[in-house]
Design a protein around this motif. Structure first.
Motif: not given
Length: 219
Positions: A132-149, A69-74
């Motif tokens: 899901g959710e990414l936590r990094f550098g003391g902050r958090q963001w949601d993301f969506r990552a479609p299936t990729v080939k 899966y790969a996508g953008r962090v909102k």
């Protein structure tokens, strides 16, 4: 003669009683033998109470044996890639200036990963993508990552160039978007992002990117 009156009355009453008894006996039917089969049985039907409706339960999805899966962090501007192989899961976040490699497990349709500096990823694996959710550098963001080939997805490279330790990571999306970061002895280096699967050039030396299947076993 007057004293005989009551006697006659009693006698007459007794005669009447005897006559009634005879009539009663004569009108009573003689007893008969009755078999059990000649008596209609009484059947009582008991209707069982309706059973309670079954409680709906969530059916766990099976863990995919292989998925990318790969996508953008909102709201962040960076990209994230998540890959699963036989229950093992890895993720890579990069915005071109900072990065985080994370590792963990996939159980059912859920992945939980952790990385340096209390970074973490939690996500659900749905049909066609991960969210899901990414936590990094003391902050958090949601993301969506479609299936990729391939050639989209995640790549990594490790090498020694002129005595320096080189490590690089790249993410490629289906729409042509890409991001990556190359570290030389732990410091960001100005290295062009190669085409998907092509070699990168670091200090005049080419390094060969590996796809997930090539490096996840030793990650």
């Amino acid at each position: 003669m007057k004293r005989l009156g009551p006697v006659y009355t009693l006698a007459a009453g007794a005669a009447t009683a005897v006559a009634l008894g005879v009539l009663s006996a004569g009108s009573t039917p003689a007893p008969q033998n009755v078999n059990a089969r000649d008596v209609p049985s009484v059947v009582t039907t008991i209707t069982p109470a309706p059973s309670a409706a079954p409680t709906a339960t969530r059916t766990a999805r099976p863990t995919p044996e292989k998925a990318d899966y790969a996508g953008r962090v909102k709201g962040n501007g960076g990209l994230i890639a998540v890959s699963v192989r036989d229950g093992k899961a890895i993720a890579y976040f990069c915005d071109g200036r900072a990065e985080a490699w994370l590792r963990g497990r996939a159980t059912g349709d859920r992945v939980v990963l952790s990385g340096p500096g209390n970074s973490s990823v939690t996500a659900r694996l749905r049909d066609g993508g991960a969210a899901g959710e990414l936590r990094f550098g003391g902050r958090q963001w949601d993301f969506r990552a479609p299936t990729v080939k391939k050639p989209s997805g995640l790549y990594r490279a490790s090498a020694i160039v002129r005595g320096a330790k080189v490590r690089a990571g790249w993410i490629y999306l289906d729409d042509g978007s890409r991001v990556g970061l190359t570290l030389v002895d732990g410091e960001p280096a100005d290295v062009a992002i190669p085409e998907p699967g092509a070699n990168a050039t670091v200090d005049g030396q080419e390094i060969d990117p590996q796809d997930v299947d090539e490096f996840i076993g030793g990650f």
